[in-house]
Motif scaffolding. Structure first.
Motif, PDB file in Angstrom:
ATOM      1  N   ALA A 191       0.821  -1.289   0.192  1.00 47.48           N
ATOM      2  CA  ALA A 191      -0.019  -0.131  -0.039  1.00 47.48           C
ATOM      3  C   ALA A 191       1.020   1.241   0.092  1.00 47.48           C
ATOM      4  O   ALA A 191       0.555   2.209  -0.627  1.00 47.48           O
ATOM      5  N   GLY A 192       1.936   1.372   0.659  1.00 50.37           N
ATOM      6  CA  GLY A 192       2.842   2.310   0.882  1.00 50.37           C
ATOM      7  C   GLY A 192       3.268   2.613  -0.518  1.00 50.37           C
ATOM      8  O   GLY A 192       3.577   3.715  -1.055  1.00 50.37           O
ATOM      9  N   LEU A 193       3.903   1.541  -1.233  1.00 47.62           N
ATOM     10  CA  LEU A 193       4.374   1.742  -2.468  1.00 47.62           C
ATOM     11  C   LEU A 193       3.354   2.408  -3.542  1.00 47.62           C
ATOM     12  O   LEU A 193       3.610   3.438  -4.339  1.00 47.62           O
ATOM     13  N   ARG A 194       2.133   2.100  -3.500  1.00 52.62           N
ATOM     14  CA  ARG A 194       0.887   2.428  -4.330  1.00 52.62           C
ATOM     15  C   ARG A 194       0.854   4.159  -4.117  1.00 52.62           C
ATOM     16  O   ARG A 194       0.244   4.730  -4.801  1.00 52.62           O
ATOM     17  N   SER A 195       1.198   4.529  -2.827  1.00 54.42           N
ATOM     18  CA  SER A 195       0.757   5.959  -2.477  1.00 54.42           C
ATOM     19  C   SER A 195       1.819   6.863  -2.747  1.00 54.42           C
ATOM     20  O   SER A 195       1.618   7.982  -2.822  1.00 54.42           O
ATOM     21  N   LEU A 196       3.223   6.181  -3.307  1.00 50.86           N
ATOM     22  CA  LEU A 196       4.411   7.209  -3.759  1.00 50.86           C
ATOM     23  C   LEU A 196       3.877   8.090  -5.004  1.00 50.86           C
ATOM     24  O   LEU A 196       3.225   7.713  -5.828  1.00 50.86           O
ATOM     25  N   PRO A 197       4.256   9.210  -4.919  1.00 54.04           N
ATOM     26  CA  PRO A 197       3.895  10.113  -6.184  1.00 54.04           C
ATOM     27  C   PRO A 197       4.724   9.540  -7.494  1.00 54.04           C
ATOM     28  O   PRO A 197       5.361   9.138  -7.491  1.00 54.04           O
TER      29      PRO A 197
ATOM     30  N   LEU B 216       9.237 -19.770  -4.949  1.00 50.25           N
ATOM     31  CA  LEU B 216       8.938 -19.284  -3.715  1.00 50.25           C
ATOM     32  C   LEU B 216       8.868 -17.757  -3.450  1.00 50.25           C
ATOM     33  O   LEU B 216       8.555 -17.275  -2.461  1.00 50.25           O
ATOM     34  N   ALA B 217       9.469 -17.147  -4.260  1.00 51.90           N
ATOM     35  CA  ALA B 217       9.587 -15.617  -4.394  1.00 51.90           C
ATOM     36  C   ALA B 217       8.376 -14.845  -5.202  1.00 51.90           C
ATOM     37  O   ALA B 217       7.555 -15.414  -5.783  1.00 51.90           O
ATOM     38  N   GLN B 218       8.097 -13.600  -4.569  1.00 48.65           N
ATOM     39  CA  GLN B 218       6.973 -12.832  -5.255  1.00 48.65           C
ATOM     40  C   GLN B 218       7.790 -11.818  -6.094  1.00 48.65           C
ATOM     41  O   GLN B 218       9.017 -11.305  -5.365  1.00 48.65           O
ATOM     42  N   VAL B 219       7.638 -11.683  -7.171  1.00 46.33           N
ATOM     43  CA  VAL B 219       8.214 -10.510  -7.918  1.00 46.33           C
ATOM     44  C   VAL B 219       7.155  -9.385  -8.065  1.00 46.33           C
ATOM     45  O   VAL B 219       5.989  -9.597  -8.341  1.00 46.33           O
ATOM     46  N   VAL B 220       7.481  -8.176  -7.893  1.00 42.02           N
ATOM     47  CA  VAL B 220       6.793  -7.066  -7.772  1.00 42.02           C
ATOM     48  C   VAL B 220       7.176  -5.930  -8.780  1.00 42.02           C
ATOM     49  O   VAL B 220       8.438  -5.994  -8.837  1.00 42.02           O
ATOM     50  N   THR B 221       6.178  -5.476  -9.632  1.00 44.90           N
ATOM     51  CA  THR B 221       6.452  -4.852 -10.806  1.00 44.90           C
ATOM     52  C   THR B 221       5.832  -3.647 -10.343  1.00 44.90           C
ATOM     53  O   THR B 221       4.667  -3.418 -10.266  1.00 44.90           O
ATOM     54  N   VAL B 222       6.742  -2.406 -10.237  1.00 45.82           N
ATOM     55  CA  VAL B 222       6.053  -1.026 -10.018  1.00 45.82           C
ATOM     56  C   VAL B 222       6.042  -0.052 -11.315  1.00 45.82           C
ATOM     57  O   VAL B 222       7.182   0.075 -11.920  1.00 45.82           O
ATOM     58  N   HIS B 223       5.040   0.146 -11.673  1.00 47.30           N
ATOM     59  CA  HIS B 223       4.997   1.295 -13.151  1.00 47.30           C
ATOM     60  C   HIS B 223       5.034   2.629 -12.449  1.00 47.30           C
ATOM     61  O   HIS B 223       4.129   2.869 -11.778  1.00 47.30           O
ATOM     62  N   CYS B 224       5.974   3.511 -12.857  1.00 49.52           N
ATOM     63  CA  CYS B 224       6.063   4.729 -12.262  1.00 49.52           C
ATOM     64  C   CYS B 224       6.829   5.609 -13.328  1.00 49.52           C
ATOM     65  O   CYS B 224       7.327   5.416 -14.225  1.00 49.52           O
ATOM     66  N   ALA B 225       6.532   7.034 -12.692  1.00 49.79           N
ATOM     67  CA  ALA B 225       7.216   8.070 -13.662  1.00 49.79           C
ATOM     68  C   ALA B 225       8.287   8.230 -13.341  1.00 49.79           C
ATOM     69  O   ALA B 225       9.306   8.655 -14.305  1.00 49.79           O
ATOM     70  N   ARG B 226       8.947   8.099 -12.265  1.00 54.84           N
ATOM     71  CA  ARG B 226      10.223   8.311 -11.634  1.00 54.84           C
ATOM     72  C   ARG B 226      10.969   7.187 -11.032  1.00 54.84           C
ATOM     73  O   ARG B 226      10.955   7.141 -10.008  1.00 54.84           O
ATOM     74  N   PRO B 227      11.375   6.292 -11.740  1.00 55.08           N
ATOM     75  CA  PRO B 227      11.970   4.942 -11.255  1.00 55.08           C
ATOM     76  C   PRO B 227      13.136   5.041 -10.131  1.00 55.08           C
ATOM     77  O   PRO B 227      13.123   4.242  -9.307  1.00 55.08           O
ATOM     78  N   ALA B 228      14.088   6.305 -10.390  1.00 54.59           N
ATOM     79  CA  ALA B 228      14.961   6.496  -9.407  1.00 54.59           C
ATOM     80  C   ALA B 228      14.538   6.910  -7.920  1.00 54.59           C
ATOM     81  O   ALA B 228      15.064   6.392  -6.956  1.00 54.59           O
ATOM     82  N   GLU B 229      13.593   7.569  -8.184  1.00 51.56           N
ATOM     83  CA  GLU B 229      12.989   8.104  -6.454  1.00 51.56           C
ATOM     84  C   GLU B 229      12.102   6.819  -5.970  1.00 51.56           C
ATOM     85  O   GLU B 229      12.344   6.600  -4.653  1.00 51.56           O
TER      86      GLU B 229
ATOM     87  N   MET C 208      13.129   3.931  -6.257  1.00 54.24           N
ATOM     88  CA  MET C 208      14.409   2.961  -5.924  1.00 54.24           C
ATOM     89  C   MET C 208      14.682   3.391  -4.449  1.00 54.24           C
ATOM     90  O   MET C 208      15.081   2.460  -3.546  1.00 54.24           O
ATOM     91  N   THR C 209      14.828   4.568  -4.369  1.00 56.02           N
ATOM     92  CA  THR C 209      15.385   4.771  -3.352  1.00 56.02           C
ATOM     93  C   THR C 209      14.488   5.174  -1.951  1.00 56.02           C
ATOM     94  O   THR C 209      14.956   4.978  -0.903  1.00 56.02           O
ATOM     95  N   GLN C 210      13.042   4.952  -2.352  1.00 55.72           N
ATOM     96  CA  GLN C 210      11.990   4.965  -1.083  1.00 55.72           C
ATOM     97  C   GLN C 210      11.773   3.787  -0.718  1.00 55.72           C
ATOM     98  O   GLN C 210      11.059   3.346   0.171  1.00 55.72           O
ATOM     99  N   LEU C 211      12.408   2.575  -1.762  1.00 50.07           N
ATOM    100  CA  LEU C 211      12.006   1.020  -1.346  1.00 50.07           C
ATOM    101  C   LEU C 211      12.136   0.614  -0.037  1.00 50.07           C
ATOM    102  O   LEU C 211      11.541   0.148   0.721  1.00 50.07           O
TER     103      LEU C 211
END
Lengths: 266, 326
Positions: free
Chosen positions: B259-265, B277-290, B292-295
């Motif tokens: 949920a925290g990821l979804r609320s990022l600008p 065994l793993a979960q792969v998370v794919t985030v579509h976003c305007a500013r990938p660098a930002e 990545m720093t918030q992860l």
């Protein structure tokens, strides 16, 4: 003429392929199990039951009736199972989306089961002759054969009617069971139609087998065509009426299935 | 003069009505197609993409005359799929994915002979065409074996041979590579591409983005019975060109932590898929660098692996177009 021969060849080939494709008994082992052992067991069961209830002197009545009723094995089960099996194998949508002539498709489904029905009755009658000592010395054998052909045609006519329901119904084979046992009860197979309540007798004479079985019993006793001609004509008329109603229902339900996309439910 | 489309849908709608309940029957309506407009040119290989239940198979069934639409029109080769079904059936072929739809007790050859008879193909023509198709689809030599002995890939190729028996102008393929191994799927894709190159119009439905990307001339994405995007694969990708993708793997993470990821600008969608065994998370976003720093902040305490950012693919465009509906 050449075109007609070609059409005939195509009809015979597709009928044969469809039979082999759809029925598990279309091989020697399967045929013996489904078309010999099963019918013989049915005859033995009803003869023993009848003998127990009415005495040994009536054994041939039950044996002959049940041998003739075997036409329903192919005519009812076989014809209804063709549509039900197409649904099960997922080939029904392909059949219904093809430009195939529906009348030809419809008749080819019945045709092979008519042949099958005749073969089953011959096996059943052989059993009756060997085990129960049916004496055919005075029988009008040609007429008896004609009766077998006619009732094979008419039961397939009824099968076409209920087979059509398989276009929209998932478990059409349950209908085959109901109709099969209904014929055993009301068509003079194990007791005379005259013993049934009046209303049920109306149903008896609206169904195939009733007149045909009576005609066959008479032929086995030596009757002539003139004596049973009326019964056979009535039997044919009833069978033809069911087949015609079945064809019309097939076309109607084909459209209905198109509305609901029901061809693939299985 | 404009060329007549090979396939055309105008305001095509289909609503299924069912009932539920035993004593108090209740009518339930479900819209499968909600006013679809579509035009496909002759010779085009057109891909229809969408999740399960989006309306892909419903559309194929309508075009192949198996299903009647509730309203609107479906035309193939200028013929109305509702009223001119008899003329149309002779000119189209169709293949549904999966193993059903063949007679397993018959040989491959007898299956083709039987279906050729159903399509009323003259014996002289079918005698020539069946061996050609068997050879083209790599079934020659096994044609006399019963279908029950065929591999899944062989059955699917036999399906395709059956669909081509009447030499159709338009071929409908509903998820033809479903369940095939990678080699079998690739072979089938090559054959489909060859068919389109030979001038046949192909209408293909698929879940697989790389499949559509690899072989389709044009694609449409369908969601909840409506077309949400249409164009060439590269033009569809441009829908997410201003977007970047951040991907990472985690193990045993509660889904609520996303949920925290979804609320990022700038974040437009977050998708999660299971990979062993793993979960792969794919985030579509305007500013990938930002992002990545918030992860590390948002997913504090969770071990992140294989964190990366990349350019969007057709699959990413698809996920964004479909994402909200799931």
């Amino acid at each position: 003429m050449k075109r007609l021969v070609l059409e005939g060849q195509v009809f015979v080939r597709s009928t044969y392929l469809q039979y082999v494709a759809l029925f598990q008994w279309a091989n020697p082992q399967g045929y013996v199990a489904y078309k010999v052992l099963l019918p013989v067991t049915q005859i033995l069961f009803f003869v023993e039951l009848g003998v127990y209830a009415t005495g040994r002197q009536n054994a041939l009545y039950f044996a002959l009736g049940n041998a003739l009723q075997l036409t329903a094995n192919a005519g009812i089960f076989g014809v209804i199972a063709t549509v039900a099996n197409e649904r099960q194998y997922g080939t029904l949508p392909i059949l219904l989306a093809s430009p195939a002539n529906r009348l030809v498709t419809f008749l080819s489904r019945a045709f092979v089961n008519v042949i099958d029905g005749i073969a089953t009755v011959v096996i059943g009658l052989a059993v009756v002759v060997v085990i129960f000592g049916l004496n055919l010395q005075h029988a009008n054998l040609l007429l008896l054969a004609l009766c077998v052909v006619v009732i094979s045609l008419t039961t397939a006519g009824l099968g076409l009617m209920f087979g059509s329901i398989g276009l929209v119904m998932r478990d059409a084979i349950i209908i085959a069971n109901i109709v099969y046992y209904l014929l055993l009860i009301v068509c003079g197979i194990n007791f005379p139609v005259s013993r049934l309540p009046g209303a049920v007798q109306v149903l008896s004479f609206a169904l195939p087998l009733t007149r045909g079985v009576q005609a066959a019993r008479d032929a086995a006793a030596g009757a002539s065509l003139g004596q049973v001609g009326g019964l056979l004509a009535g039997e044919l008329l009833v069978g033809l009426s069911w087949a015609l109603a079945g064809y019309l229902l097939f076309r109607l339900l084909e459209n209905w299935a198109r509305r609901g996309g029901l061809q693939e439910a299985y | 003069m404009a060329t007549q489309p090979a396939i055309e849908a105008r305001e095509l709608r289909k609503t299924y009505t069912t009932t539920r309940g035993v004593f108090r029957r209740e009518r339930v309506e479900r819209a499968a197609l909600r006013g679809v407009d579509l035009k496909i040119a002759p010779g085009e290989l057109f891909g229809l993409l969408g999740p399960n239940g989006a309306g892909k198979t419903t559309m194929v069934k309508i075009f192949t005359t198996l299903l009647l639409p509730t309203s609107g029109s479906a035309l193939v080769l200028g013929l109305d799929a509702v009223k001119e079904q008899w003329a149309l059936r002779k000119r189209i072929g169709f293949v549904f994915g999966g193993e059903r739809g063949l007679y397993w007790r018959l040989s491959g050859l007898d299956n083709l002979r039987y279906f050729a008879d159903l399509y009323r193909i003259p014996p002289a023509v079918s005698r020539r065409r069946i061996p050609e198709l068997l050879e083209r689809l790599g079934l020659l030599g096994r044609e006399r074996d019963r279908v029950e002995l065929y591999s899944r890939g062989m059955k699917q190729r036999l399906h395709l041979a059956r669909g081509l028996l009447n030499d159709p102008d338009v071929l409908f393929l509903d998820e033809p590579t479903i369940g095939l191994d990678p080699v079998g799927a690739r072979e089938l894709r090559l054959i489909v591409r060859e068919l389109a190159d030979a001038g046949k119009t192909v209408f293909l439905t698929t879940h697989y983005m790389f499949e559509a990307d690899a072989i389709c001339d044009r694609i449409a994405v369908i969601r909840d019975g409506a077309i949400v995007a249409e164009g060439t694969p590269s033009s569809i990708k441009t829908l997410v060109q201003d977007q970047g993708i951040v991907e990472f793997e985690v193990v045993g993470m509660p889904v609520e932590r996303l949920a925290g990821l979804r609320s990022l600008p700038g974040v437009t969608s977050v998708a999660i898929s299971e990979h062993e065994l793993a979960q792969v998370v794919t985030v579509h976003c305007a500013r990938p660098a930002e992002v990545m720093t918030q992860l590390g902040v948002i997913l504090d305490g969770i071990r992140l692996e294989k964190v990366s950012s990349r350019e969007p693919t057709l699959e990413d465009a698809y996920v964004q177009l479909i994402g909200d509906s799931r």
